[in-house]
Design a protein around this motif. Structure first.
Motif, PDB file in Angstrom:
ATOM      1  N   VAL A  53     -49.781  37.312  -1.659  1.00 26.36           N
ATOM      2  CA  VAL A  53     -49.507  36.140  -2.493  1.00 26.36           C
ATOM      3  C   VAL A  53     -48.219  36.369  -3.274  1.00 26.36           C
ATOM      4  O   VAL A  53     -47.966  37.460  -3.793  1.00 26.36           O
ATOM      5  N   THR A  54     -47.380  35.331  -3.334  1.00 27.93           N
ATOM      6  CA  THR A  54     -46.220  35.345  -4.220  1.00 27.93           C
ATOM      7  C   THR A  54     -46.742  35.238  -5.647  1.00 27.93           C
ATOM      8  O   THR A  54     -47.529  34.341  -5.956  1.00 27.93           O
ATOM      9  N   THR A  55     -46.311  36.147  -6.511  1.00 30.15           N
ATOM     10  CA  THR A  55     -46.950  36.281  -7.820  1.00 30.15           C
ATOM     11  C   THR A  55     -45.928  36.229  -8.945  1.00 30.15           C
ATOM     12  O   THR A  55     -44.845  36.818  -8.851  1.00 30.15           O
ATOM     13  N   ILE A  56     -46.313  35.523 -10.010  1.00 27.77           N
ATOM     14  CA  ILE A  56     -45.556  35.520 -11.256  1.00 27.77           C
ATOM     15  C   ILE A  56     -46.390  36.219 -12.320  1.00 27.77           C
ATOM     16  O   ILE A  56     -47.540  35.848 -12.550  1.00 27.77           O
ATOM     17  N   ASN A  57     -45.793  37.210 -12.960  1.00 28.63           N
ATOM     18  CA  ASN A  57     -46.431  37.862 -14.099  1.00 28.63           C
ATOM     19  C   ASN A  57     -45.805  37.297 -15.375  1.00 28.63           C
ATOM     20  O   ASN A  57     -44.638  37.549 -15.669  1.00 28.63           O
TER      21      ASN A  57
ATOM     22  N   SER B  10     -36.245  38.530 -11.935  1.00 25.92           N
ATOM     23  CA  SER B  10     -35.375  38.963 -10.835  1.00 25.92           C
ATOM     24  C   SER B  10     -34.741  37.789 -10.101  1.00 25.92           C
ATOM     25  O   SER B  10     -33.879  37.992  -9.243  1.00 25.92           O
ATOM     26  N   LEU B  11     -35.171  36.567 -10.422  1.00 25.24           N
ATOM     27  CA  LEU B  11     -34.676  35.383  -9.728  1.00 25.24           C
ATOM     28  C   LEU B  11     -34.045  34.420 -10.722  1.00 25.24           C
ATOM     29  O   LEU B  11     -34.177  34.573 -11.934  1.00 25.24           O
ATOM     30  N   ASP B  12     -33.417  33.413 -10.203  1.00 27.49           N
ATOM     31  CA  ASP B  12     -32.784  32.415 -11.069  1.00 27.49           C
ATOM     32  C   ASP B  12     -33.779  31.375 -11.571  1.00 27.49           C
ATOM     33  O   ASP B  12     -33.528  30.707 -12.564  1.00 27.49           O
ATOM     34  N   ASP B  13     -34.909  31.214 -10.861  1.00 27.25           N
ATOM     35  CA  ASP B  13     -35.945  30.266 -11.277  1.00 27.25           C
ATOM     36  C   ASP B  13     -37.011  31.016 -12.069  1.00 27.25           C
ATOM     37  O   ASP B  13     -37.626  31.959 -11.559  1.00 27.25           O
ATOM     38  N   ILE B  14     -37.232  30.566 -13.308  1.00 26.66           N
ATOM     39  CA  ILE B  14     -38.044  31.312 -14.270  1.00 26.66           C
ATOM     40  C   ILE B  14     -39.143  30.409 -14.832  1.00 26.66           C
ATOM     41  O   ILE B  14     -38.907  29.217 -15.083  1.00 26.66           O
TER      42      ILE B  14
ATOM     43  N   ARG C 181     -40.779  40.375 -12.876  1.00 28.23           N
ATOM     44  CA  ARG C 181     -41.876  39.443 -13.133  1.00 28.23           C
ATOM     45  C   ARG C 181     -42.305  38.686 -11.890  1.00 28.23           C
ATOM     46  O   ARG C 181     -43.376  38.078 -11.882  1.00 28.23           O
ATOM     47  N   GLU C 182     -41.496  38.683 -10.856  1.00 25.43           N
ATOM     48  CA  GLU C 182     -41.837  37.994  -9.623  1.00 25.43           C
ATOM     49  C   GLU C 182     -41.939  39.045  -8.511  1.00 25.43           C
ATOM     50  O   GLU C 182     -41.053  39.883  -8.356  1.00 25.43           O
ATOM     51  N   PHE C 183     -43.010  38.988  -7.735  1.00 21.05           N
ATOM     52  CA  PHE C 183     -43.203  39.987  -6.682  1.00 21.05           C
ATOM     53  C   PHE C 183     -44.222  39.472  -5.670  1.00 21.05           C
ATOM     54  O   PHE C 183     -44.918  38.480  -5.898  1.00 21.05           O
TER      55      PHE C 183
END
Length: 878
Positions: free
Chosen positions: A168-172, A201-205, A156-158
């Motif tokens: 751009v850092t992106t959140i889906n 994929s990260l700890d911050d959601i 979800r993060e890429f």
């Protein structure tokens, strides 16, 4: 430990099955809730949907609330912007997207600061050029929901990257901007968190808590505490947060994220409405028209006028831009609205069109009547593009005499007269026999070749003559030709001879009609369908052969099923009258098509299918995007097992386009350039034909259980919302051009489109006809000085594309935006020629200087990366 950032927000559709006015009533009360919640610390933070249009309307009604809005925005507890409206990304121009952001960020900054995040939680697909646009506006983080293909990334993060390196850092938010409502309504914390944590994929959601026009959740803190108690042994903690804080934490791990690129228009995570590009063609046609007139005509013309002393009207342009981008919210642009909402959209577009048309007319008149050594009947043509053009132009002249000649200095210009109309200019009377014969004059509809300088104008002399002028006749012929093509009407079909290749393409253009049991979101075949390959049976065919142009006019009627019931039963009681005009010019290699139809049947789709004559099997198609082009497969790899793979709709290879689409092999290609047609599909046995969707005629906002989109209805799932106006039972115009040329060249395609689609304003100095435009009747002072046509600048590189010309925010210079549409680097040396040296600089899209380039008269800006956009500032005074 998973750190869940709970983000309280509302998603406030600007308009949809309700109007903007109806939604406004709820919004003014909603803002009371927001202010109360912030004052009493009921919520720590609140996101007001990332678009400023709703606040613009709110402050118009409640200007006294501005101070409190500023208070919470400056305290970084209320987050607003950066958009004016949450734009569609696929069928509105790149310049429109930039202006949408510019308007939104300007208003947000006045209220305390814009949230610099590309926040588009509900747009129906994501455009490949968005990272470029975001970075150019100083935005480096983005949030979206729809369209991400599973094969691109499962995370979800890429990092989302364009071909020029913009990133751009992106959140889906894969399960939608409303996924966090489960926190409020579901006591099964573990089950809810499975959905929230999945594919992260990260700890911050991110956990967005909100929904369509949703109220503030007063119990948010209680629910967060309840979940934290339930999950205390699960290594998950929830806390109130906001997107800037979340991205601050995510960007610490940016280097660990997947990097992906391209557009996102698949239905693997949600519906994407791949055929919404043809809903409400009437709106899309008018929107395309006002975008073209604004970007390529009025803005450059206003800069040209400012240079000779007619002030640049930035506030007027902003007013028109607001009218335009209010129609670019995803529902608004798509046309998936109630009839009453679509009526308001059309009215806004008409208002913008009237303002544009009147401003252009005012400026060309003011310049023409102020020109040095002007004479009666002088005819001035304007070119608002930054390169010279030579083309056929259509125009009218008004004279007392029945004959005239046209001179370019002393050289005679060949003019074809299509029609002459006798007109009276005296006071009107009930008894027309009392009219004085001396008060009659003649209006001549004409066509001529003109060559116009870059960003300049040329004046021709109209010299009255004795006698009568010959009018171009309609001939009962069935063939037109120029040096490139020969078009022949034979046996109810149109055949094309490509003279340069000595190739005949039989039935090279045809109209196809099939049933549409879809809705305003999606095309879907009728359950009992019948397709019609329409011929030109019993049509009347005439031709005109002018000095530099040829036209073929085909007039007839098609018999078709009146509705789905007749289509199912094989009955054809419906009728559509049509007029098809094909034109060939000696000045270009285009086949220009103008189709006029009177649609009086329901629930169907009409497409124009153009044969490329390419024998090779085509596997890819190409179309322009906001600032470049994209390659797409002609058949989706999931087309045969999409249901098994869990896609939310059939992945038909129906795609969006802005201005052109293409198929090609190594030696030749077919390019179609359109005015307002936004949807295409590559079809045929060898996938060597392009079908342009002219329009769809449907009667409901949403329908359930479509063949292409099974399951619940899109839009409102609980009631049918009839949209009889969306049947488009009216007269419709379709305009496109066919180019059959050599090797694929995206820059040539876009430049050909600009020359084809951008008309040339003109003005005749005369007082016989006071109604050549709405404002002509009123008197006007010329400038208090005579003016002359001084060269401005000229774009010298064919591989680069002109995007816009505007005044800088500080009014000290001109901003020229240019982009490289190619997938390879391109030289930026000597790209712009000036008449004299001037101070130049590179800026971002807002006009903030990035790099001073010094004094130049031949501007060099270094190399353009693939797909790169550059904005160049010229100091005023050139």
């Amino acid at each position: 430990m998973k750190r869940v950032h709970v983000i309280q927000h509302t998603h406030w559709d600007f308009e949809w099955y309700f109007t903007r006015n109806e939604a406004m009533i709820q919004f003014v009360y909603h803002m009371d809730e927001v202010f109360e919640s912030l004052r009493k610390q009921i919520v720590d933070y609140y996101l007001l949907d990332g678009q400023m249009s709703i606040l613009d309307d709110y402050l118009d009604a409640y200007p006294e609330k501005k101070a409190e809005l500023q208070k919470w925005v400056r305290a970084k507890r209320l987050f607003i912007g950066p958009w004016y409206t949450q734009t569609d990304e696929l069928i509105v121009t790149g310049e429109s997207i930039i202006r949408n952001l510019s308007l939104g960020m300007k208003l947000a900054d006045e209220l305390g600061g814009s949230q610099k995040i590309g926040y588009l939680p509900d747009s129906f697909g994501q455009g490949a050029d968005m990272p470029k646009i975001y970075n150019g506006m100083g935005i480096h983080d983005a949030v979206f929901w729809r369209g991400l293909p599973k094969e691109k990334t499962n995370n979800r993060e890429f990092n989302w990257q364009s071909e020029d390196g913009s990133n751009v850092t992106t959140i889906n938010i894969k399960d939608g901007y409303f996924v966090g409502v489960g926190l409020i309504e579901n006591d099964d914390a573990e089950e809810t968190m499975k959905t929230v944590v999945a594919d992260t994929s990260l700890d911050d959601i991110a956990l967005p808590v909100g929904g369509d026009q949703r109220y503030v959740d007063y119990n948010l803190k209680d629910r967060i505490n309840f979940y934290n108690q339930e999950l205390k042994d699960k290594d998950i903690t929830l806390f109130e947060s906001n997107y800037p804080k979340l991205f601050e934490d995510i960007n610490k791990q940016k280097s660990n994220l997947d990097t992906i690129s391209g557009e996102f228009i698949t239905s693997s995570v949600s519906k994407i409405h791949r055929s919404i590009y043809s809903s409400r063609y009437d709106q899309k046609y008018l929107n395309d028209k006002v975008e073209r007139r604004m970007i390529y005509q009025l803005e450059p013309l206003m800069a040209m006028a400012d240079r000779i002393g007619i002030p640049y009207k930035k506030s007027l342009l902003d007013k028109i831009w607001k009218l335009i981008v209010r129609n670019h919210a995803h529902d608004s642009a798509g046309g998936c609205n109630s009839d009453k909402t679509n009526q308001i959209i059309l009215e806004r577009l008409r208002e913008a069109d009237q303002l544009l048309y009147s401003t252009v007319d005012y400026l060309v008149r003011k310049i023409s009547e102020s020109e040095q050594n002007k004479k009666p009947n002088d005819l001035t043509f304007f070119n608002t593009l930054p390169y010279p053009v030579k083309k056929n132009v259509h125009f009218q002249v008004s004279l007392s005499e029945k004959n005239f000649e046209t001179l370019d200095v002393t050289n005679r210009v060949n003019v074809d007269v299509l029609k002459v109309t006798k007109q009276y200019c005296g006071q009107i009377k009930r008894d027309e026999s009392q009219y004085d014969p001396k008060d009659y004059y003649y209006i001549f509809d004409c066509v001529a070749d003109v060559t116009l300088p870059a960003l300049g104008w040329k004046t021709l002399t109209i010299k009255p003559l004795s006698g009568e002028l010959a009018i171009l006749e309609d001939l009962r012929e069935t063939v037109i030709e120029n040096d490139d093509f020969k078009i022949e009407f034979d046996d109810q079909k149109l055949n094309l001879l490509n003279k340069k290749k000595n190739q005949v393409i039989a039935n090279f253009i045809k109209i196809v009609d099939d049933g549409d049991e879809g809705d305003t979101y999606d095309y879907s075949p009728a359950y009992s369908d019948k397709k019609f390959d329409l011929t030109f049976e019993d049509a009347k065919v005439t031709c005109q052969n002018g000095n530099s142009f040829k036209t073929m006019k085909i007039i007839g009627e098609w018999k078709l099923p009146a509705d789905l019931n007749e289509r199912a039963n094989g009955v054809t009681n419906g009728k559509i009258s049509y007029q098809l005009i094909l034109s060939l010019d000696d000045q270009d290699s285009l086949i220009k098509v103008h189709l006029l139809i009177n649609n009086q049947i329901k629930d169907h789709r009409m497409r124009a299918v153009i044969d490329s004559g390419i024998d090779d099997v085509q596997t890819k198609s190409y179309a322009d995007t906001a600032f470049g082009y994209i390659e797409r497969p002609v058949v989706d790899k999931n087309i045969h097992d999409w249901k098994e793979k869990g896609l939310h709709e059939e992945p038909s290879s129906i795609f969006p386009m802005l201005h052109w689409t293409n198929i090609h092999n190594e030696n030749t290609g077919l390019t179609l350039m359109t005015k307002g047609i936004k949807e295409y599909q590559v079809v045929g046995k060898n996938y060597n034909k392009i079908a342009l969707t002219l329009f769809r005629s449907v009667g409901f906002l949403g329908r359930p259980d479509l063949i292409r989109r099974p399951g619940v209805a899109s839009g409102n799932q609980f009631t049918y919302i009839p949209t009889p106006d969306s049947q488009l039972q009216e007269t419709l115009h379709f305009k496109f051009a066919i180019s059959i040329n050599g090797k694929f060249n995206p820059a040539r395609n876009m430049k050909e489109f600009q020359e084809y689609a951008i008309s040339n304003p003109y003005y005749q100095v005369q007082n016989l006809n006071q109604f050549t435009n709405i404002l002509k009747y009123f008197v006007m002072h010329p400038l208090n000085k005579t003016v002359e046509n001084r060269p401005f600048f000229e774009l010298k590189k064919d591989g680069l594309i002109f995007s816009s010309l505007t005044e800088s925010k500080d009014r000290s210079g001109w901003l020229i935006r240019i982009y490289n549409p190619n997938k390879i680097s391109y030289s930026g040396n000597d790209i712009i020629k000036l008449r004299q040296k001037c101070l130049t600089s590179l800026t971002d899209f807002t006009g903030e200087i990035i790099n001073n380039l010094g004094l130049q008269d031949s501007i060099s800006v270094g190399s353009f990366a693939p797909g790169e956009i550059k904005t160049i500032k010229l100091e005023k005074g050139i």
